[in-house]
Write a protein that holds these residues in place. Structure first.
Motif, PDB file in Angstrom:
ATOM      1  N   THR A  49      22.172 129.514  -4.383  1.00 25.94           N
ATOM      2  CA  THR A  49      22.698 128.161  -4.495  1.00 25.94           C
ATOM      3  C   THR A  49      24.130 128.130  -3.967  1.00 25.94           C
ATOM      4  N   VAL A  50      24.400 127.171  -3.095  1.00 19.79           N
ATOM      5  CA  VAL A  50      25.708 127.009  -2.454  1.00 19.79           C
ATOM      6  C   VAL A  50      26.287 125.659  -2.869  1.00 19.79           C
ATOM      7  N   VAL A  51      27.496 125.668  -3.412  1.00 19.17           N
ATOM      8  CA  VAL A  51      28.169 124.433  -3.809  1.00 19.17           C
ATOM      9  C   VAL A  51      29.451 124.291  -2.984  1.00 19.17           C
ATOM     10  N   GLY A  52      29.615 123.160  -2.333  1.00 19.67           N
ATOM     11  CA  GLY A  52      30.822 122.988  -1.518  1.00 19.67           C
ATOM     12  C   GLY A  52      30.784 121.678  -0.767  1.00 19.67           C
ATOM     13  N   THR A  53      31.643 121.581   0.233  1.00 17.39           N
ATOM     14  CA  THR A  53      31.773 120.337   0.987  1.00 17.39           C
ATOM     15  C   THR A  53      30.912 120.355   2.251  1.00 17.39           C
ATOM     16  N   MET A  54      30.441 119.171   2.615  1.00 13.24           N
ATOM     17  CA  MET A  54      29.831 118.923   3.920  1.00 13.24           C
ATOM     18  C   MET A  54      30.645 117.772   4.491  1.00 13.24           C
ATOM     19  N   ALA A  55      31.233 117.965   5.648  1.00  7.75           N
ATOM     20  CA  ALA A  55      32.324 117.076   6.038  1.00  7.75           C
ATOM     21  C   ALA A  55      32.424 116.902   7.547  1.00  7.75           C
ATOM     22  N   PHE A  56      33.376 116.060   7.941  1.00  3.55           N
ATOM     23  CA  PHE A  56      33.778 115.946   9.339  1.00  3.55           C
ATOM     24  C   PHE A  56      35.138 116.614   9.515  1.00  3.55           C
ATOM     25  N   ASP A  57      35.282 117.372  10.583  1.00  5.17           N
ATOM     26  CA  ASP A  57      36.569 117.970  10.949  1.00  5.17           C
ATOM     27  C   ASP A  57      36.976 117.453  12.329  1.00  5.17           C
ATOM     28  N   GLU A  58      38.272 117.411  12.547  1.00  2.00           N
ATOM     29  CA  GLU A  58      38.795 117.143  13.891  1.00  2.00           C
ATOM     30  C   GLU A  58      39.927 118.130  14.114  1.00  2.00           C
ATOM     31  N   ILE A  59      39.755 119.020  15.075  1.00  2.00           N
ATOM     32  CA  ILE A  59      40.613 120.196  15.192  1.00  2.00           C
ATOM     33  C   ILE A  59      41.278 120.257  16.554  1.00  2.00           C
ATOM     34  N   GLU A  60      42.555 120.630  16.530  1.00  2.00           N
ATOM     35  CA  GLU A  60      43.270 120.880  17.770  1.00  2.00           C
ATOM     36  C   GLU A  60      43.836 122.288  17.711  1.00  2.00           C
ATOM     37  N   THR A  61      43.573 123.069  18.753  1.00  2.45           N
ATOM     38  CA  THR A  61      44.118 124.416  18.868  1.00  2.45           C
ATOM     39  C   THR A  61      44.788 124.531  20.233  1.00  2.45           C
ATOM     40  N   PRO A  62      45.493 125.648  20.476  1.00  4.96           N
ATOM     41  CA  PRO A  62      46.077 125.824  21.814  1.00  4.96           C
ATOM     42  C   PRO A  62      45.030 125.841  22.927  1.00  4.96           C
ATOM     43  N   PHE A  63      43.727 125.962  22.543  1.00  2.81           N
ATOM     44  CA  PHE A  63      42.671 126.053  23.549  1.00  2.81           C
ATOM     45  C   PHE A  63      41.930 124.747  23.765  1.00  2.81           C
ATOM     46  N   GLY A  64      42.305 123.709  23.018  1.00  2.00           N
ATOM     47  CA  GLY A  64      41.638 122.432  23.234  1.00  2.00           C
ATOM     48  C   GLY A  64      41.472 121.635  21.958  1.00  2.00           C
ATOM     49  N   LYS A  65      40.747 120.507  22.100  1.00  7.88           N
ATOM     50  CA  LYS A  65      40.485 119.632  20.966  1.00  7.88           C
ATOM     51  C   LYS A  65      38.975 119.519  20.750  1.00  7.88           C
ATOM     52  N   SER A  66      38.594 119.483  19.486  1.00  9.85           N
ATOM     53  CA  SER A  66      37.168 119.493  19.172  1.00  9.85           C
ATOM     54  C   SER A  66      36.546 118.107  19.189  1.00  9.85           C
TER      55      SER A  66
END
Length: 307
Positions: free
Chosen positions: A4-21
């Motif tokens: 059993t796994v308890v946690g979040t299911m979500a949207f992320d928006e990420i920026e790194t030196p290699f680009g944007k998601s």
């Protein structure tokens, strides 16, 4: 062998030196499930999402053996959303946006079909939510693993300490271990935390690997040196998923097998960072995992003649 796994299911928006998601799927439970499902099924997922969460993502998880009976879908509401920007070293990041949305009043419900799970992992949520899950388990799982973070140490320490008394394995990073224990030395920090309840402590050190502590034993697992690291988001949860997935598969919770589980977790995390979000984890095959584990063996294997 249910988990059993308890946690979040979500949207992320990420920026790194290699680009944007752009806007992609994330969340602790999502990463844990994608990693653990390579080793054990069913994965009994407990989370909450808004009606904006794509059905295709739920279908993909179902196809991997993830049961969604414990995932609440809130009509007319939005899923948890996080946006962040990583610095050049990829270890430090700035949080740009945190919209709790459905997570703000999340009350997990453990379905009857999940009762009897032998393994339980509590992703990084409020200690009150983690305790609520433990209180709902009619039979105590064989192994309970929990993750937490510095924020809960600052705003809900008393509740966090109560949960710590009820779990077997705590996962934190090095700064969190220092904050929780008040000790700078990670060895001293570990000894202190192990008096708080957990029998095992895992201290994650990002690109510098992970430490496993139990009584007077300590084990170190390296991280795979990678040429390209695109996105560290979810690597810790992917590590946790590989770790508990291996333990659930083998049903062996000895210290020796936990050492193997840490290597498995490190291998899974090394896939996660190679692309944005869960993209790389979706492609991973059993052959990929075996090959990566063999690389880990070669990474630390040496012969020595003691004089």
């Amino acid at each position: 062998m249910s988990l059993t796994v308890v946690g979040t299911m979500a949207f992320d928006e990420i920026e790194t030196p290699f680009g944007k998601s752009g806007k992609i799927i994330g969340g602790s439970a999502t990463f844990i499930a994608w990693a653990a499902s390579n080793f054990v099924t069913p994965i009994n997922q407990v989370s909450v999402i808004g009606e904006d969460f794509p059905q295709a993502e739920l279908d993909a998880l179902t196809a991997k053996g993830v049961a969604l009976d414990g995932v609440q879908i809130k009509k007319g509401e939005k899923s948890f959303y996080w946006a962040g920007k990583y610095h050049m070293d990829m270890n430090s990041r700035d949080t740009l946006v945190t919209d709790l949305n459905v997570l703000a009043d999340f009350q997990p419900v453990i379905p009857d079909s999940y009762q009897g799970s032998e393994f339980l992992i509590l992703g990084n949520l409020t200690p009150q939510v983690q305790m609520s899950v433990l209180d709902q388990m009619k039979v105590r799982p064989k192994l309970i693993v929990m993750d937490t973070m510095n924020f809960w140490m600052e705003v809900a320490l008393d509740d966090l300490l109560k949960v710590l008394k009820k779990v077997d394995v705590l996962m934190v990073n090095d700064s969190e271990a220092r904050q929780l224990s008040g000790e700078f030395s990670l060895v001293k920090a570990a000894h202190k935390i192990l008096t708080m309840g957990p029998r095992y402590l895992i201290i994650k050190k990002g690109e510098h690997g992970a430490l496993l502590f139990h009584e007077n034993h300590v084990f170190f697992a390296p991280a795979m040196p990678l040429e390209d690291v695109y996105d560290p988001t979810g690597a810790g949860d992917t590590f946790a998923g590989g770790f508990i997935g291996h333990l659930a598969k083998t049903k062996d919770i000895s210290f020796e097998n936990m050492k193997t589980a840490i290597i498995v977790g490190s291998a899974m995390a090394s896939f996660c960072v190679e692309k944005f979000g869960t993209e790389r984890l979706r492609e991973v095959t059993a052959e990929d995992i075996s090959a990566r584990l063999e690389q880990f063996v070669q990474l630390v294997n040496f012969d020595i003649d003691l004089v």
